[in-house]
Scaffold this motif. Structure first.
Motif, PDB file in Angstrom:
ATOM      1  N   ALA A 230      29.308  66.861  63.219  1.00  0.00           N
ATOM      2  CA  ALA A 230      28.214  67.274  64.093  1.00  0.00           C
ATOM      3  C   ALA A 230      26.851  67.062  63.465  1.00  0.00           C
ATOM      4  CB  ALA A 230      28.383  68.744  64.473  1.00  0.00           C
ATOM      5  N   ARG A 238      26.901  62.478  68.633  1.00  0.00           N
ATOM      6  CA  ARG A 238      26.579  62.588  70.067  1.00  0.00           C
ATOM      7  C   ARG A 238      27.826  62.849  70.903  1.00  0.00           C
ATOM      8  NH1 ARG A 238      27.144  57.739  73.072  1.00  0.00           N
ATOM      9  NH2 ARG A 238      27.795  55.943  71.825  1.00  0.00           N
ATOM     10  N   GLU A 241      28.601  66.833  70.858  1.00  0.00           N
ATOM     11  CA  GLU A 241      27.613  67.766  71.416  1.00  0.00           C
ATOM     12  C   GLU A 241      28.156  68.519  72.620  1.00  0.00           C
ATOM     13  OE1 GLU A 241      23.454  65.453  70.225  1.00  0.00           O
ATOM     14  OE2 GLU A 241      24.274  65.294  72.264  1.00  0.00           O
TER      15      GLU A 241
END
Length: 336
Positions: A230, A238, A241
């Motif tokens: 992350a 991405r 997320e």
């Protein structure tokens, strides 16, 4: 050791835990560690390896080829892919045109140091190239002995049906699709899986641990762990997320006693869950350290009972994504 499954309606078997080097080789993981992890995978009984020309802009294929160099070619299976821009990223260095497919397979074989790949995959659907051109090029690649089987990645049910019809006409097998699939991301269950079962196409699923969220290491209300995926823009930040909401992380924590009751770690539970789907031939796992694979391979051969499956569904149902329309949003309508 790792169990094997047939890939699609073919006689080709792959290890149901398959090593993938998307965000590790030539990127997140140093060269020596990458080589050591591949060798560990082999020691643990993993013989199938998935890569792509786009990973680290071709460098990941080079690392995998070096790691497998010197081994008997019959002892392992290599999957690679073509579609995304590579190299100088010019107008013909992307997509599924005949030119790019032939440039792609020749480049991949050179980098991997092999005469053929076992599975060559369309990394996405190319809306800018006639499907007939793409499938004819794949047919020629197979006839030339440069790939034994053809697969795709993240194709919709309709695209799979059209591709399968053309492959049948052209005399080769479309054996696999490689979608994202986990207990948190179940969008293929509505249309892709039923169509694939009808056509004799298997799933090789990526992100069975939802980019690591199903490992349980991301906690609600806490900062993400230092050095985790992350925090690294090069290693899929991405993609993770969407799963880092507190409601999702709270739901995942409810799986901790479920895993304990089943005698599994959280990563093992996540991998075993996708392997309960009979249309799944293999779960792709990556590793930044060899010891991570020791845990992952223990998911092979695990049979989850009905109570365990029901408990997983109950814990994750409020947050799991199941809308089949998501499968239509993956391939770009125009080339990058």
């Amino acid at each position: 050791m790792v169990d094997y499954r047939y890939l699609g309606n073919s006689g080709f078997k792959v290890s149901e835990i398959t090593y993938g080097n998307w965000v590790t080789h030539a990127s997140q993981v140093g060269h020596d560690a990458a080589i050591a992890t591949v060798h560990k995978a082999l020691d643990l009984g993993i013989t199938s390896f998935d890569t792509a020309d786009v990973y680290a802009n071709t460098a990941a294929e080079v690392v995998l080829g070096e790691a497998l160099g010197g081994l008997d070619r019959a002892e392992f299976e290599i999957f690679t892919k073509v579609y995304w821009p590579v190299g100088r990223k010019g107008p013909n260095d992307q997509g599924l045109s005949r030119k790019h497919i032939f440039d792609g397979i020749h480049g991949s074989l050179q980098r991997l140091g092999v005469d053929y790949v076992d599975l060559y995959q369309a990394h996405r659907y190319d809306y800018e190239t006639p499907l007939e051109e793409t499938m004819q090029a794949f047919a020629d690649v197979v006839r030339q002995g440069k790939a034994l089987y053809i697969g795709v990645s993240e194709w919709t049910a309709e695209q799979l049906r059209d591709g399968h019809a053309l492959s049948t006409q052209l005399g080769f097998q479309l054996v696999s699709n490689q979608p994202q699939y986990s207990a948190l991301w179940r969008v293929i269950e509505g249309k892709v899986v039923p169509t694939s079962e009808e056509l004799g196409i298997s799933q090789i699923v990526w992100s069975p641990m939802a980019q690591g969220v199903l490992s349980g290491k991301y906690l609600p209300g806490r900062s993400v762990p230092e050095g985790s995926r992350a925090t690294d823009e090069k290693s899929g930040a991405r993609f993770i997320e969407r799963f880092l909401r507190d409601d999702v992380l709270e739901a995942v924590q409810r799986l901790t006693p479920v895993a304990a009751q089943a005698g599994l770690t959280m990563p093992q539970l996540a991998i075993a869950w996708v392997l309960q789907n009979p249309n799944v031939a293999a779960a792709l796992v990556g590793a930044s350290r060899p010891e991570q694979l020791e845990d992952n391979v223990k998911a092979s051969g695990v049979k989850l009972d009905a109570d365990t499956l029901a408990a997983i569904d109950a814990a994750l149902a409020p947050v799991a994504v199941t809308d089949p329309e998501e499968t239509y949003r993956v391939s770009p309508k125009k080339r990058p």
